[in-house]
Design a protein around this motif. Structure first.
Motif, PDB file in Angstrom:
ATOM      1  N   ARG A  19      -0.487   8.413   0.840  1.00 39.64           N
ATOM      2  CA  ARG A  19      -1.783   8.093   0.210  1.00 39.64           C
ATOM      3  C   ARG A  19      -1.614   7.044  -0.896  1.00 39.64           C
ATOM      4  N   SER A  20      -0.544   7.155  -1.655  1.00 36.35           N
ATOM      5  CA  SER A  20      -0.347   6.173  -2.727  1.00 36.35           C
ATOM      6  C   SER A  20       0.015   4.806  -2.142  1.00 36.35           C
ATOM      7  N   MET A  21       0.737   4.833  -1.038  1.00 35.55           N
ATOM      8  CA  MET A  21       1.093   3.568  -0.370  1.00 35.55           C
ATOM      9  C   MET A  21      -0.175   2.878   0.136  1.00 35.55           C
ATOM     10  N   GLU A  22      -1.044   3.683   0.717  1.00 34.38           N
ATOM     11  CA  GLU A  22      -2.306   3.158   1.248  1.00 34.38           C
ATOM     12  C   GLU A  22      -3.171   2.605   0.107  1.00 34.38           C
ATOM     13  N   PHE A  23      -3.190   3.322  -1.001  1.00 31.66           N
ATOM     14  CA  PHE A  23      -3.981   2.910  -2.172  1.00 31.66           C
ATOM     15  C   PHE A  23      -3.472   1.562  -2.704  1.00 31.66           C
ATOM     16  N   CYS A  24      -2.153   1.386  -2.715  1.00 34.98           N
ATOM     17  CA  CYS A  24      -1.555   0.144  -3.240  1.00 34.98           C
ATOM     18  C   CYS A  24      -1.689  -1.020  -2.265  1.00 34.98           C
ATOM     19  N   ASN A  25      -1.687  -0.707  -0.976  1.00 30.62           N
ATOM     20  CA  ASN A  25      -1.771  -1.731   0.064  1.00 30.62           C
ATOM     21  C   ASN A  25      -0.795  -2.895  -0.201  1.00 30.62           C
ATOM     22  N   PRO A  26       0.503  -2.591  -0.355  1.00 34.89           N
ATOM     23  CA  PRO A  26       1.470  -3.611  -0.781  1.00 34.89           C
ATOM     24  C   PRO A  26       1.853  -4.595   0.328  1.00 34.89           C
ATOM     25  N   ASP A  27       2.292  -5.791  -0.076  1.00 36.33           N
ATOM     26  CA  ASP A  27       2.796  -6.750   0.922  1.00 36.33           C
ATOM     27  C   ASP A  27       4.091  -6.218   1.534  1.00 36.33           C
ATOM     28  N   TYR A  28       4.965  -5.674   0.670  1.00 31.53           N
ATOM     29  CA  TYR A  28       6.247  -5.135   1.127  1.00 31.53           C
ATOM     30  C   TYR A  28       6.339  -3.661   0.717  1.00 31.53           C
TER      31      TYR A  28
END
Ligand SMILES: NC(=O)c1ccc[n+]([C@@H]2O[C@H](COP(=O)([O-])OP(=O)(O)OC[C@H]3O[C@@H](n4cnc5c(N)ncnc54)[C@H](OP(=O)(O)O)[C@@H]3O)[C@@H](O)[C@H]2O)c1
Length: 385
Positions: free
Chosen positions: A83-92
């Motif tokens: 969920r935190s990864m999705e929230f951040c939507n990072p390039d890498y």
């Protein structure tokens, strides 16, 4: 400037990734936007304050953690990392979570990021082609961080010929000079005393048993699509792996034994922008030794199941359970192999006539992991303890 999320930010690889990202070029080109831990809330808080993170994930906590901390969105619970990864939507995304839980992290990273810098070898070991096919389908880059796989990846850059053999190198781990008969009763401290690398606890135990090399064998097979793989011991870990071509030429990857080098490469690829110490090749002997399978029976077992993803999954699950029990003092070092052997055999028997032994989706992968863990736990409780 690109954004980057570090799963497993409190661990050995996660902390070294932070060091890399502090260096010239990296600090000008990357912004750390998020990270995750299992339960190290103090380290997570430190990272939130230092890097003004957008979001973090923590799986388990004794404290009552609120939804925001210093402006950072905090997710908690079993799916907190995703969920935190999705929230951040990072390039890498850099996946440095340890163990099987990294599989779900990697799949989410593939969903949200253009590049996945992959330290979590279990993602490939436990799912076989599943994770790599998913990345290919979404046209994502997977850049390996494991030093051996980073080495092979680099050796093959620009090559148009396929090697006929991969040679993985191994340090031999902390018990490499112990008499084989003494391995039954070694202490946890002896096993954790690695001669070359400084790493997390599980991987250090796995180096001593060569379970780690077994997992790397599986990982190499799927990453490079080559089944002809040898293992050679190089005690000072200067050669990080080799590829052999049809004309007999062997290309070797030479470098210092420091994980910051492959971590940095996975981020800066295809460029090399990490500035680091240089090896003194005049004063270092490069020597290779054959593996003694009596000393490392896990590796022999690994060769026999190479390419069979569900059995590899069982191999990993049993090891996670057994290493945990060993570190807690409940079983002996040699029991780790016995637990793996028993579990792999049970899974093979249970699924012998069933088509479900092939992985079609993540639920299949989760199912084999769960059954294997139960077999391993039962074996430890009923037979060993
Ligand atoms: N260390 C090395 O030199 C090295 C080299 C090559 C490859 N690798 C691979 O890199 C991965 C990480 O290894 P490591 O040595 O860095 O491990 P580590 O030091 O044990 O760190 C593991 C990290 O993952 C987090 N974590 C553990 N279980 C989790 C879960 N269930 N859910 C979410 N997060 C979880 C930990 O959080 P907590 O701090 O809260 O427990 C910690 O941040 C492994 O797959 C390993 O095989 C490591």
């Amino acid at each position: 400037m690109k954004s980057i999320f570090i799963a497993g930010i409190s661990g050995s690889i996660g902390q070294q990734a932070l060091e890399v990202l502090k260096k010239e070029w990296f600090k000008d080109n990357f912004k750390i936007v998020g990270g995750s831990v299992y339960k190290s809330w103090d380290k997570l808080k430190e990272a939130i304050n230092k890097y003004s993170l957008k979001s973090v994930g923590i799986v388990e906590s004794n404290e009552n953690i609120s939804k925001t901390f210093n402006g950072c969105r905090v997710f908690t619970g079993v799916d907190a990392v995703e969920r935190s990864m999705e929230f951040c939507n990072p390039d890498y995304s850099l996946i440095a979570t340890s163990g099987f839980s990294g599989v779900q992290n990697t799949l989410k990273a593939i969903d949200v990021s253009q590049r996945v810098c992959l330290a979590n070898k279990e993602s490939i070991v436990c799912g076989g082609n599943y994770v790599l096919d998913y990345a290919a389908k979404l046209k994502r880059e997977i850049i390996p961080i494991d030093s051996e796989h980073s080495a092979i990846f680099q050796l093959l850059m620009g090559e148009t010929s396929t090697p006929e053999k991969i040679i993985l190198t191994a340090s031999g781990g902390s018990l490499r000079d112990y008499p084989v008969e003494a391995l039954e009763n070694v202490s946890v401290d002896e096993v954790l005393n690695h001669p070359v690398w400084s790493m997390g606890k599980r991987i250090t135990v796995d180096s001593a048993s060569m379970v780690n090399k077994s997992l790397e064998l599986f990982e190499a097979y799927y990453l490079f699509k080559i089944k002809n793989i040898d293992v050679a011991i190089n005690r000072n870990s200067r050669i990080h792996s080799m590829v052999q071509f049809s004309d007999g030429v062997i290309k070797m990857h030479y470098g210092l034994a420091d994980m910051k080098i492959p971590i940095a490469f996975s981020i800066s690829y295809p460029e090399r922008n990490f500035v680091f110490d240089k090896p003194d090749f005049f004063s270092e002997n490069i020597h290779f030794e054959k593996v003694d399978f009596d000393r490392y029976p896990s590796l022999k077992l690994a060769y026999s199941i190479l390419g069979d993803a569900p059995l590899q999954n069982a191999f990993n699950a049993a090891d996670e359970i057994a290493v945990d029990s060993f570190l807690k003092g409940s079983i002996k070092f040699a029991d780790i192999y016995r637990t793996i052997y028993k579990t792999v055999n049970e899974i093979q028997k249970q699924f012998l006539f069933s088509k479900s032994l092939k992985f079609h989706n993540i639920d299949d992968i989760l199912k084999v992991d769960k059954i294997s863990r139960n077999i391993a736990k039962k074996y430890i409780m009923e037979v060993i303890e």
